[in-house]
Design an enzyme around this catalytic site. Structure first.
Site, short mmCIF file in Angstrom:
data_model
loop_
_atom_site.label_atom_id
_atom_site.label_comp_id
_atom_site.label_asym_id
_atom_site.label_seq_id
_atom_site.Cartn_x
_atom_site.Cartn_y
_atom_site.Cartn_z
CG ASP A 1 -1.97 -1.00 1.27
OD1 ASP A 1 -2.02 -1.83 0.32
OD2 ASP A 1 -2.77 -1.02 2.23
CG ASP A 2 0.29 3.82 2.11
OD1 ASP A 2 -0.89 3.63 1.77
OD2 ASP A 2 0.67 3.88 3.29
CG HIS B 1 -4.37 2.76 -0.80
ND1 HIS B 1 -5.18 1.90 -0.09
CD2 HIS B 1 -3.46 3.23 0.11
CE1 HIS B 1 -4.77 1.85 1.17
NE2 HIS B 1 -3.75 2.65 1.32
CG HIS C 1 -3.48 7.27 2.62
ND1 HIS C 1 -3.59 7.26 4.00
CD2 HIS C 1 -3.08 6.02 2.27
CE1 HIS C 1 -3.26 6.05 4.46
NE2 HIS C 1 -2.96 5.28 3.43
CG HIS D 1 2.00 0.01 4.47
ND1 HIS D 1 1.78 -1.01 5.36
CD2 HIS D 1 0.82 0.68 4.32
CE1 HIS D 1 0.52 -0.97 5.75
NE2 HIS D 1 -0.09 0.03 5.14
#
Length: 214
Positions: free
Chosen positions: A34-35, A85, A89, A182
């Site tokens: 993620d991210d 995603h 965020h 992440h």
């Protein structure tokens, strides 16, 4: 603590329309990141995956795709799956439904603009794992699949040791698990300790890392 690291079976039963794991009889596991994309970190992750011929799924933030399109295109060219995603965020619990959905659509536009693929754009993971039921329902109507997780590494938690982070993964991963890492600055130290050891462990156990395709 283990309740949160390994998603409890009761939680999966309470929210059956979310995808928590992908049962199979082919020794497949599903690593997710993620991210990103994040300079140097995402590229390092790709090198580690390549060493083990492993595929993964990257839940990208739209504004990072906008900043680093070359890294994003590398994810595509090396055969990994892409998920949404949100654009920047957003936490669903703190956002109106209209704003949340529009933010997700904006991220999908960047996915399409910077890559030649159309597959897997329907994969979505809510930042922080926080999403309202009404938001989830709206996304499903738009064709999105909401991907949660079976195991979370906690690599973003600077209050734990890298050894504990590794233990979180190795003590809980199993065939069919969706595991969260992440590729972010915050997670870098833990990730660089844990990911190579995780990949080596999975190879030893005969578990294959695959991209999510639903």
């Amino acid at each position: 603590m283990n309740f949160w690291i390994k998603t409890n079976r009761i939680v999966k039963l309470l929210f059956p329309k979310y995808i928590w794991d992908i049962p199979n009889c082919e020794n497949k596991v599903f690593l997710t990141f993620d991210d990103g994309p994040t300079p140097e970190i995402t590229e390092w992750v790709l090198e580690q995956l390549k060493l083990y011929n492993a595929k993964a799924t990257f839940f990208c933030i739209g504004q990072n795709i906008e900043k680093y399109p070359k890294i994003f295109d590398r994810l595509i060219s090396e055969g990994h799956a892409i998920g949404n995603h949100t654009f920047n965020h957003l936490k669903g619990w703190n956002t109106s439904n209209d704003n949340y959905i529009e933010n997700i659509k904006k991220c999908s536009v960047y996915n399409s603009s910077y890559s030649m693929i159309e597959n897997n754009l329907e994969l979505f993971r809510p930042p922080y794992g926080k999403i309202k039921n009404s938001q989830a329902k709206a996304l499903r109507k738009l064709g999105y699949k909401i991907i949660m997780w079976d195991v979370i590494s906690m690599d973003y938690d600077q209050g734990i040791s890298s050894e504990q982070c590794l233990s979180n993964v190795l003590n809980n991963i199993a065939e069919g698990s969706i595991v969260v890492f992440h590729d972010s600055v915050k997670a870098k130290e833990h990730l660089q300790f844990v990911l190579p050891k995780t990949l080596a462990y999975l190879k030893e156990k005969g578990l294959h890392c695959e991209a999510i395709e639903i």
